[in-house]
Write an enzyme that holds these catalytic residues in place. Structure first.
Site, PDB file in Angstrom:
ATOM      1  N   LYS A  45      13.889 -40.771 -59.787  1.00  0.00           N
ATOM      2  CA  LYS A  45      13.974 -39.333 -60.325  1.00  0.00           C
ATOM      3  C   LYS A  45      13.614 -39.276 -61.932  1.00  0.00           C
ATOM      4  O   LYS A  45      14.056 -40.288 -62.756  1.00  0.00           O
ATOM      5  CB  LYS A  45      14.960 -38.815 -60.146  1.00  0.00           C
ATOM      6  N   CYS A 129       6.817 -31.426 -66.540  1.00  0.00           N
ATOM      7  CA  CYS A 129       8.130 -30.652 -65.741  1.00  0.00           C
ATOM      8  C   CYS A 129       7.934 -29.173 -66.177  1.00  0.00           C
ATOM      9  O   CYS A 129       8.250 -28.795 -67.351  1.00  0.00           O
ATOM     10  CB  CYS A 129       9.480 -31.314 -66.124  1.00  0.00           C
TER      11      CYS A 129
HETATM   12  O1  OXC Z   1       8.781 -32.473 -63.009  1.00  0.00           O
HETATM   13  C1  OXC Z   1       9.214 -31.865 -62.257  1.00  0.00           C
HETATM   14  N1  OXC Z   1       8.567 -31.211 -61.318  1.00  0.00           N
HETATM   15  C2  OXC Z   1       9.078 -30.444 -60.713  1.00  0.00           C
HETATM   16  O2  OXC Z   1       8.367 -29.681 -59.837  1.00  0.00           O
HETATM   17  N2  OXC Z   1      10.473 -30.310 -60.495  1.00  0.00           N
HETATM   18  C3  OXC Z   1      11.174 -31.127 -61.284  1.00  0.00           C
HETATM   19  C4  OXC Z   1      12.560 -30.506 -61.925  1.00  0.00           C
HETATM   20  O3  OXC Z   1      12.646 -29.453 -61.808  1.00  0.00           O
HETATM   21  O4  OXC Z   1      13.316 -31.432 -62.022  1.00  0.00           O
HETATM   22  N3  OXC Z   1      10.287 -31.978 -62.279  1.00  0.00           N
END
Ligand code: OXC
Length: 310
Positions: A45, A129
């Site tokens: 993540k 993001c």
């Molecule tokens: O880079 C991101 N892309 C997304 O679609 N969602 C996540 C997030 O919101 O953490 N992060």
């Protein structure tokens, strides 16, 4: 070498498939499930310097055509993922670390710490993001992207990749690719992150479906496939010294094959993985192998970038 063998940065992969950062990768248990799956690799993540709760729920909703999310970078903090990367057995399968600092300084602090751990982990710097309120997507600000890549190249001082947002204008493909081409340590480009700030409406409730940002969130799934393929092909054509990882709209072997034709070396799965679970990788590998065999291909190399134009 098997039919599905792939390669990135000179590293071998048994399958081109992996998770998209954010899906099945926040906790050790999820990462271990990815390790045990038929995916060729896994990515953590996107991490920030400190742990984050992320945005208020509901913040993810699946829809008939994909998903919308405004997670807000909920994660355990970079040290948690660095600890996982230290313990990881790289002989089993390659590991990527996604880094998404809330500032250039935070990114440099994380890259310094990860570099000092001297691991074979591959870094994917998240420039896209769309869901941290008040934080614009770095890769939509070309000056900010240039500064971030200059600093990251200096501090990380080895090959890395970037997670890019979708672009929708040829001039933007040209400008973004020109910036990436000025940074030779950027060796791969992952296209695309979700299409940011979309709005899904439930007519029964006459309401939005996620809480953060008045319902505005990044979309994935069927909605984004043509845009994802265009971004993969645009950067594949413009960045001959780099590799491209495809992400967006993959739910069967057919979409994996499309991403390969468009120029992808590896292919990430987001929404469909979120909805189906890690068993999806065995299905996608089998479906991709069936397409390759039916068409007489003996390697992914023979397919990559072979998209015909009319
Ligand atoms: O880079 C991101 N892309 C997304 O679609 N969602 C996540 C997030 O919101 O953490 N992060």
């Amino acid at each position: 070498m098997s039919l599905l063998s792939a390669s990135l940065l000179g590293i071998d992969f048994a399958s081109p498939l992996m998770n998209a950062s954010g899906v099945c990768c926040r906790y050790n248990e999820e990462l271990d499930a990815m390790l045990a799956s038929d995916a060729g690799s896994l990515i953590t993540k996107s991490c920030t310097l400190l742990p984050r709760e992320g945005n208020p729920e509901p913040r993810y909703t699946a829809t008939a055509l994909g998903s919308i999310n405004s997670m807000g970078l909920p994660n355990e903090g970079y040290e948690y993922y660095l600890d996982y990367a230290v313990k990881h057995d790289y002989a089993k399968k390659p590991l990527f670390m996604s880094v998404a600092g809330l500032s250039l300084e935070d990114n440099m602090a994380m890259l310094t710490a990860i570099r000092e751990a001297k691991l074979p982990a591959i870094v994917e710097l998240n420039l896209s993001c769309p869901n941290v309120p008040g934080k614009p997507q770095i890769a939509y600000d070309f000056e900010a992207m240039e500064s971030m890549l200059e600093a990251a190249s200096r501090v990380w001082a080895q090959p890395f990749g970037v997670k890019m947002p979708p672009y929708f204008d040829i001039a933007h493909f040209d400008e973004a690719a020109a910036i990436l081409n000025r940074h030779p340590l950027v060796k791969f480009i992952t296209c695309i992150n979700s299409i940011g700030n979309a709005l899904v409406i439930d007519i029964e409730r006459e309401s939005v479906v996620i809480k953060p940002k008045d319902g505005f969130g990044g979309i994935g799934g069927d909605y984004v496939l043509p845009t994802a393929l265009a971004n993969v092909n645009a950067f594949f054509r413009r960045c001959p010294d780099k590799q491209v990882i495809g992400c967006g709209g993959v739910k069967s072997g057919a979409e994996v094959f499309m991403h390969l034709l468009a120029g992808a070396s590896l292919v990430q799965v987001g929404t469909a993985l979120q909805e189906e679970g890690c068993g999806i990788f065995a299905r996608l590998n089998a479906e991709l192998a069936e397409i390759l065999q039916r068409k007489g291909y003996r390697s992914l190399e023979e397919v990559r970038g072979k998209l015909r134009t009319l």
